[in-house]
Scaffold this active site. Structure first.
Site, PDB file in Angstrom:
ATOM      1  N   HIS B 136      -1.594   1.133   1.722  1.00 46.53           N
ATOM      2  CA  HIS B 136      -1.089   1.506   3.054  1.00 46.53           C
ATOM      3  C   HIS B 136      -1.619   2.868   3.481  1.00 46.53           C
ATOM      4  O   HIS B 136      -1.973   3.692   2.657  1.00 46.53           O
ATOM      5  CB  HIS B 136       0.438   1.588   3.033  1.00 46.53           C
ATOM      6  N   GLU B 198       0.202   4.975  -0.516  1.00 44.95           N
ATOM      7  CA  GLU B 198       0.447   5.387   0.879  1.00 44.95           C
ATOM      8  C   GLU B 198      -0.370   6.648   1.127  1.00 44.95           C
ATOM      9  O   GLU B 198       0.007   7.727   0.691  1.00 44.95           O
ATOM     10  CB  GLU B 198       1.936   5.642   1.044  1.00 44.95           C
TER      11      GLU B 198
HETATM   12 ZN   LIG Z   1       1.891   0.153   5.769  1.00 42.06          ZN
END
Ligand SMILES: [Zn+2]
Lengths: 318, 333
Positions: B136, B198
């Protein structure tokens, strides 16, 4: 004392609008215009009417750049005169509405000045966009804003170009100012970026007030970056992007790109260099909204623009 | 006592109530069936481009003891460069959703969640893949963040510790997302173990070379760890700092839901730094500050994440804790 030649007297600038939300996910302008719609004290000046206006409310609602098509590309005669139909694109409908309120474009009834507020994901800082290099009033205003903001930089992008100029929302007015502040992700509002945008509007309105009051602005010159060419990402036959903006170019908007400098990098580590013959100044480097427009950055060249002495004709009228 | 996720063997050298984690060695099965996905959110571009690249050329995902399989989670969202088409895919992996009846008018992401669950799950069964990496990006300044469900997941905590020590080109804080007994709704919860990466800040729809490099570095480091682990390397006990989710903070809003104040410039980009009582959190357009009125410092993350405006999250409040993690080793035949 040198006085402006009578030929350089310009009509006062009385009717001014500030547009936000032309792209519904560029949130500095959206929030500022919404704020000023509730409390406009900050943008009012003596001798003029300043109207804040949300240009693309449905895109703002969806937090999208646009609903059907880019509102900032449809203010040409063809779209503005299109017969209204049931399946007309939303943004074309809006363009006609905006043209009826603030235009008609090119007529005497049009607003004197429109500021249109935009954000970019590129590291362009506080940028002013100039459409017409012969617009002495706007060049003088940009000179004034640049001085007021210094030592912070305030680059000017000149989009006066036979093929690359586009039919902007603000172009319905007699004088138009594009305000482009970044870097900010779309759909995000950053306090620092919002503040930079707010400063530009403050100084821009101050300039108009001074001008209307009869102040004479002597000849001036400013350095601008003139749009020259769009550069697309390297793509494969299927049209997919195969290389990205090189980390040496990322965030380097307005910095010199010399022949041989790296431009793109692919996932195998291959570097693609700039193979032009002369130095250019890239801007809109890695702007999110321009992937679909097939544009990785635009090349500009530095040009010096001069503006004549200007003065409002108001004093002679009184 | 500690609860262990799937220990095969627990060697307990002390019989006291005060558990000293250094006295444990926990054995796990090797991780052989590994998948990597990159477009769970179709506008988070590091993972989108890496997954596409690896689908064409997966050699980078191969190690001596296993080969990771790349896949595209949400191809329709990826094509449109949007987070999702009908609903957030990464909130669609609760058992209740995965086992719901298939009516014709299903939402696209629910259909995809069920397909992915069939391919790499089914969630909670013995046939699931061993491990999933989910890539992500965030618009927040979170560095190269490692998202783990909880520290009770000792194997993944060792993995995170390994990545922190071996990938040093970015800060790699550990984010513990499990809140109470809530079942995980994330895509990696269908496999035995999962780790979400992330990386930020990066605007949605944009590929930044630096973010892509960090993402790639994290994935390679994770795969290196798995390879060492599979080969029988013993990983000793250790202590580690991690951030545990406490609560989510919304923007101040008017009665009709409009945002009334924005992230304060002092808080912007300060992910994982302490927010002390009295520090400003938000600023109104009239210039008024709204301060944090809690009793103890918290550590905000996901500050000003673009996708969270609609989720009514201005930032996540975390606490910073130190955990001791017992030694682990793979059980080799
Ligand atoms: Zn995401």
């Amino acid at each position: 004392m040198a006085f402006c030649h009578v030929d350089h007297e310009l009509a006062p600038v009385r009717r001014v609008a500030i547009f936000g939300g032309t792209h519904g996910n560029e949130l500095s302008g959206v929030l500022l215009v919404k704020h000023w719609l509730e409390n406009s004290a900050e943008i009012q000046r003596v001798g003029m009417v300043v109207k804040p206006f949300l240009t693309n409310p449905r895109a703002v609602q969806k937090c999208a750049r646009y609903i059907d098509c880019d509102l900032n590309r449809v203010f040409d005669t063809e779209h503005l005169s299109e017969q209204e139909t049931e399946d007309m694109l939303y943004e074309v409908k809006r363009a006609q509405k905006i043209n009826s309120i603030f235009g008609p474009k090119g007529s005497d009834d049009a607003f004197d000045l429109i500021f249109d507020l935009h954000n970019t994901t590129s590291n362009m800082g506080s940028t002013l966009i100039l459409e017409d290099l012969n617009d002495d009033f706007t060049v003088q205003m940009f000179h004034y804003i640049k001085l007021a903001l210094s030592p912070a930089s305030c680059p000017v992008l000149l989009i006066d170009h036979s093929n690359l100029k586009y039919a902007t929302t603000r172009s319905v007015a007699k004088h138009s100012v594009g305000v482009e502040v970044g870097p900010q992700s779309h759909g995000v509002v950053r306090a620092d970026i919002l503040d930079n945008m707010r400063r530009i509007i403050k100084h821009g309105l101050d300039f108009v007030e001074l001008f209307n009051s009869g102040k004479e602005f002597p000849p001036c010159s400013i350095e601008v970056y003139k749009i020259q060419e769009k550069v697309d990402y390297p793509r494969n036959e299927a049209g997919e992007i195969v290389a990205f903006v090189h980390h040496h170019l990322q965030d380097q908007d307005w910095q010199a790109l010399k022949p041989g400098d790296p431009v793109f990098l692919d996932l195998d580590g291959n570097v693609i260099v700039y193979d032009g013959d002369y130095t250019v100044y890239p801007t809109f480097v890695n702007e999110a909204a321009y992937y679909e427009k097939k544009q990785a950055f635009i090349k500009t060249v530095k040009v010096t623009l001069t503006a004549k002495c200007i003065r409002s004709s108001v004093l002679n009228q009184e | 006592m500690v609860t262990l996720r799937r220990p095969l063997m627990l060697i307990c050298l002390a019989g006291t109530e005060q558990v000293d984690q250094t006295l444990f060695l926990i054995m796990f099965k090797p991780l052989k069936r590994v998948v990597v996905t990159g477009d769970t959110h179709g506008n988070e571009m590091s993972g989108v481009y890496l997954a596409k690249h690896w689908l064409k050329n997966p050699s980078e995902l191969q190690r001596e003891t296993f080969s990771a399989t790349p896949f595209l989670g949400n191809p329709r969202a990826t094509e449109k460069i949007v987070r999702y088409v009908d609903q957030d895919l990464n909130r669609s992996f609760k058992t209740e959703i995965l086992t719901s009846s298939s009516e014709g008018d299903e939402l696209y992401e629910i259909k995809r969640a069920k397909e992915i669950n069939q391919l790499y799950g089914p969630k909670g069964s013995t046939q699931t893949y061993d491990f999933m990496i989910d890539m992500h990006n965030t618009t927040s300044n979170m560095g190269a963040c490692l998202i783990v469900d909880s520290t009770e997941n000792h194997l993944i905590m060792h993995m995170a510790n390994y990545v922190q020590k071996n990938y040093t080109l970015a800060k790699t804080p550990i984010y513990l997302y499990k809140l109470g007994d809530e079942e995980s709704y994330a895509i990696d919860s269908i496999c035995k173990y999962g780790l979400a990466l992330e990386v930020g800040p990066q605007p949605q729809g944009v590929v930044r070379a630096d973010a892509l490099k960090h993402m790639r570095g994290l994935v390679n480091s994770v795969l290196d760890f798995i390879d060492l682990f599979n080969k029988g390397t013993a990983f000793p006990a250790f202590e580690i700092e991690a951030y545990k989710l406490l609560a989510r903070e919304d923007y101040p809003r008017s009665s009709d839901g409009e945002i009334m104040a924005i992230i304060h410039p002092h808080l912007q980009d300060k992910d994982f730094d302490p927010l002390n009582p009295g520090d400003p959190m938000f600023q109104t357009l009239d210039g008024k500050d709204i301060i944090y009125e809690g009793d103890t410092p918290v550590y905000p993350t996901f500050i000003n994440e673009g996708a969270y405006y609609e989720k009514k999250i201005a930032f996540a409040k975390m606490e910073k804790l130190t955990f001791s993690i017992p030694a682990i080793q793979a059980q080799t035949e």
